[in-house]
Write a protein that holds these residues in place. Structure first.
Motif, PDB file in Angstrom:
ATOM      1  N   TYR A  48       0.712  -1.756  -0.052  1.00 12.29           N
ATOM      2  CA  TYR A  48      -0.026   0.350   0.160  1.00 12.29           C
ATOM      3  C   TYR A  48       1.293   1.550   0.245  1.00 12.29           C
ATOM      4  N   ASP A  49       1.396   1.144   1.067  1.00 13.28           N
ATOM      5  CA  ASP A  49       3.131   2.613   0.455  1.00 13.28           C
ATOM      6  C   ASP A  49       3.862   2.476  -0.260  1.00 13.28           C
ATOM      7  N   ARG A  50       4.001   1.231  -1.039  1.00 13.26           N
ATOM      8  CA  ARG A  50       4.455   2.016  -2.470  1.00 13.26           C
ATOM      9  C   ARG A  50       3.822   3.029  -3.922  1.00 13.26           C
ATOM     10  N   TYR A  51       2.183   1.964  -3.258  1.00 13.84           N
ATOM     11  CA  TYR A  51       1.497   2.334  -4.773  1.00 13.84           C
ATOM     12  C   TYR A  51       1.251   3.793  -3.913  1.00 13.84           C
ATOM     13  N   SER A  52       0.698   3.919  -2.638  1.00 16.80           N
ATOM     14  CA  SER A  52       0.449   5.400  -2.751  1.00 16.80           C
ATOM     15  C   SER A  52       1.124   6.392  -2.075  1.00 16.80           C
ATOM     16  N   GLY A  53       2.659   5.842  -2.356  1.00 20.33           N
ATOM     17  CA  GLY A  53       3.315   7.045  -2.531  1.00 20.33           C
ATOM     18  C   GLY A  53       3.464   6.999  -4.641  1.00 20.33           C
ATOM     19  N   ILE A  54       3.743   7.124  -4.917  1.00 24.86           N
ATOM     20  CA  ILE A  54       3.267   6.670  -6.199  1.00 24.86           C
ATOM     21  C   ILE A  54       2.059   7.484  -6.438  1.00 24.86           C
ATOM     22  N   TYR A  55       0.674   7.230  -6.715  1.00 25.78           N
ATOM     23  CA  TYR A  55      -0.158   8.217  -6.176  1.00 25.78           C
ATOM     24  C   TYR A  55      -0.466   9.436  -6.307  1.00 25.78           C
ATOM     25  N   ILE A  56       0.898   9.740  -5.412  1.00 23.82           N
ATOM     26  CA  ILE A  56       0.696  10.808  -4.787  1.00 23.82           C
ATOM     27  C   ILE A  56       1.528  12.029  -5.387  1.00 23.82           C
ATOM     28  N   GLN A  57       2.796  11.430  -5.517  1.00 20.39           N
ATOM     29  CA  GLN A  57       3.630  12.165  -6.850  1.00 20.39           C
ATOM     30  C   GLN A  57       2.595  12.467  -8.165  1.00 20.39           C
ATOM     31  N   LEU A  58       2.032  11.302  -8.367  1.00 18.32           N
ATOM     32  CA  LEU A  58       1.476  11.492  -9.483  1.00 18.32           C
ATOM     33  C   LEU A  58       0.168  12.753  -9.535  1.00 18.32           C
ATOM     34  N   GLN A  59      -0.780  12.787  -8.722  1.00 17.50           N
ATOM     35  CA  GLN A  59      -1.046  14.160  -8.264  1.00 17.50           C
ATOM     36  C   GLN A  59      -0.771  14.983  -7.855  1.00 17.50           C
ATOM     37  N   ASN A  60       0.821  15.377  -7.630  1.00 18.68           N
ATOM     38  CA  ASN A  60       1.581  16.504  -7.551  1.00 18.68           C
ATOM     39  C   ASN A  60       2.154  16.947  -8.904  1.00 18.68           C
ATOM     40  N   GLY A  61       2.026  16.311  -9.752  1.00 14.86           N
ATOM     41  CA  GLY A  61       2.316  16.656 -11.181  1.00 14.86           C
ATOM     42  C   GLY A  61       3.568  16.383 -11.733  1.00 14.86           C
ATOM     43  N   LEU A  62       4.429  15.412 -10.633  1.00 16.83           N
ATOM     44  CA  LEU A  62       5.699  14.807 -11.651  1.00 16.83           C
ATOM     45  C   LEU A  62       5.750  13.836 -12.274  1.00 16.83           C
ATOM     46  N   SER A  63       6.934  14.235 -12.806  1.00 13.02           N
ATOM     47  CA  SER A  63       6.769  12.932 -15.184  1.00 13.02           C
ATOM     48  C   SER A  63       7.644  12.290 -14.352  1.00 13.02           C
ATOM     49  N   TYR A  64       7.917  11.617 -13.559  1.00 13.32           N
ATOM     50  CA  TYR A  64       8.621  10.546 -13.238  1.00 13.32           C
ATOM     51  C   TYR A  64       8.315   9.796 -11.524  1.00 13.32           C
ATOM     52  N   CYS A  65       7.821   9.362 -11.397  1.00 17.70           N
ATOM     53  CA  CYS A  65       7.551   8.565  -9.946  1.00 17.70           C
ATOM     54  C   CYS A  65       7.751   7.149 -10.107  1.00 17.70           C
ATOM     55  N   THR A  66       8.114   7.407  -8.279  1.00 19.91           N
ATOM     56  CA  THR A  66       8.809   6.025  -8.368  1.00 19.91           C
ATOM     57  C   THR A  66       8.376   5.768  -6.629  1.00 19.91           C
ATOM     58  N   ASP A  67       8.996   4.046  -6.424  1.00 21.87           N
ATOM     59  CA  ASP A  67       8.584   4.015  -5.505  1.00 21.87           C
ATOM     60  C   ASP A  67       9.783   3.569  -4.249  1.00 21.87           C
ATOM     61  N   GLU A  68      11.303   3.996  -5.529  1.00 24.67           N
ATOM     62  CA  GLU A  68      12.468   3.725  -4.735  1.00 24.67           C
ATOM     63  C   GLU A  68      12.925   4.581  -3.175  1.00 24.67           C
ATOM     64  N   ASP A  69      12.624   4.338  -2.266  1.00 25.66           N
ATOM     65  CA  ASP A  69      13.779   5.088  -1.625  1.00 25.66           C
ATOM     66  C   ASP A  69      14.941   5.574  -1.921  1.00 25.66           C
ATOM     67  N   ASP A  70      14.823   7.229  -1.259  1.00 24.66           N
ATOM     68  CA  ASP A  70      15.914   8.353  -1.466  1.00 24.66           C
ATOM     69  C   ASP A  70      16.862   8.417  -0.514  1.00 24.66           C
ATOM     70  N   GLU A  71      16.664   7.623   1.048  1.00 21.40           N
ATOM     71  CA  GLU A  71      17.572   7.218   2.129  1.00 21.40           C
ATOM     72  C   GLU A  71      19.002   6.397   1.568  1.00 21.40           C
ATOM     73  N   GLU A  72      18.521   5.949   0.716  1.00 24.10           N
ATOM     74  CA  GLU A  72      20.297   5.020   0.361  1.00 24.10           C
ATOM     75  C   GLU A  72      21.261   5.474   0.630  1.00 24.10           C
ATOM     76  N   ASP A  73      21.914   6.840   0.321  1.00 25.14           N
ATOM     77  CA  ASP A  73      22.347   7.671   0.847  1.00 25.14           C
ATOM     78  C   ASP A  73      23.225   7.937   2.039  1.00 25.14           C
ATOM     79  N   GLU A  74      22.014   7.530   2.964  1.00 22.91           N
ATOM     80  CA  GLU A  74      22.645   8.005   5.008  1.00 22.91           C
ATOM     81  C   GLU A  74      22.779   6.640   5.650  1.00 22.91           C
TER      82      GLU A  74
END
Length: 74
Positions: A48-74
Protein backbone atom coordinates in the motif's frame (compact mmCIF):
# COMPACT_ATOMS: atom_id res chain seq x y z
CA UNK A 1 8.18 29.77 -6.60
CA UNK A 2 5.33 27.66 -7.96
CA UNK A 3 2.32 27.04 -5.79
CA UNK A 4 1.07 23.50 -5.27
CA UNK A 5 -1.89 23.98 -7.61
CA UNK A 6 0.45 25.09 -10.42
CA UNK A 7 2.59 21.99 -9.93
CA UNK A 8 -0.46 19.73 -9.97
CA UNK A 9 -1.53 21.15 -13.34
CA UNK A 10 1.39 19.76 -15.34
CA UNK A 11 0.39 20.23 -19.01
CA UNK A 12 2.39 17.15 -20.01
CA UNK A 13 0.02 14.19 -19.87
CA UNK A 14 2.83 11.65 -20.31
CA UNK A 15 4.34 10.17 -17.19
CA UNK A 16 6.83 7.45 -16.24
CA UNK A 17 6.40 5.27 -13.16
CA UNK A 18 8.78 2.83 -11.51
CA UNK A 19 7.16 0.33 -9.13
CA UNK A 20 8.92 -2.78 -7.82
CA UNK A 21 11.69 -2.06 -10.33
CA UNK A 22 9.31 -2.17 -13.32
CA UNK A 23 9.48 0.99 -15.43
CA UNK A 24 6.27 1.87 -17.24
CA UNK A 25 5.56 4.80 -19.57
CA UNK A 26 2.01 6.16 -19.67
CA UNK A 27 0.56 8.41 -22.37
CA UNK A 28 -2.17 9.59 -20.01
CA UNK A 29 -1.54 10.74 -16.44
CA UNK A 30 -5.17 10.06 -15.49
CA UNK A 31 -4.86 6.44 -16.62
CA UNK A 32 -1.79 6.00 -14.43
CA UNK A 33 -3.59 7.62 -11.48
CA UNK A 34 -6.56 5.28 -11.90
CA UNK A 35 -4.24 2.25 -12.03
CA UNK A 36 -2.33 3.21 -8.87
CA UNK A 37 -5.48 4.23 -7.01
CA UNK A 38 -7.03 0.82 -7.68
CA UNK A 39 -3.79 -0.94 -6.72
CA UNK A 40 -3.62 1.12 -3.55
CA UNK A 41 -7.20 0.26 -2.58
CA UNK A 42 -6.56 -3.47 -3.10
CA UNK A 43 -3.42 -3.67 -0.97
CA UNK A 44 -2.13 -3.06 2.53
CA UNK A 45 1.11 -2.71 4.44
CA UNK A 46 4.32 -2.07 2.49
CA UNK A 47 2.57 -2.70 -0.82
CA UNK A 48 0.00 0.00 0.00
CA UNK A 49 2.82 2.39 0.91
CA UNK A 50 4.51 1.85 -2.49
CA UNK A 51 1.33 2.39 -4.50
CA UNK A 52 0.15 5.37 -2.46
CA UNK A 53 3.56 7.04 -2.73
CA UNK A 54 3.44 6.86 -6.53
CA UNK A 55 -0.21 7.97 -6.56
CA UNK A 56 0.63 11.05 -4.48
CA UNK A 57 3.53 11.89 -6.80
CA UNK A 58 1.15 11.63 -9.78
CA UNK A 59 -1.34 13.89 -8.01
CA UNK A 60 1.43 16.44 -7.43
CA UNK A 61 2.19 16.63 -11.14
CA UNK A 62 5.55 14.86 -11.26
CA UNK A 63 6.47 13.35 -14.62
CA UNK A 64 8.73 10.65 -13.08
CA UNK A 65 7.21 8.79 -10.13
CA UNK A 66 8.97 6.02 -8.23
CA UNK A 67 8.60 3.85 -5.15
CA UNK A 68 12.35 3.82 -4.59
CA UNK A 69 13.66 5.20 -1.32
CA UNK A 70 15.93 8.23 -1.48
CA UNK A 71 17.33 7.37 1.97
CA UNK A 72 19.93 4.97 0.51
CA UNK A 73 22.62 7.66 0.78
CA UNK A 74 22.33 7.87 4.57
Amino acid sequence: MLSMSELAMNPNRKVTTVCYGKKQKWDDREEAQAYFLEAMMNSDGAEYDRYSGIYIQLQNGLSYCTDEDDEEDE
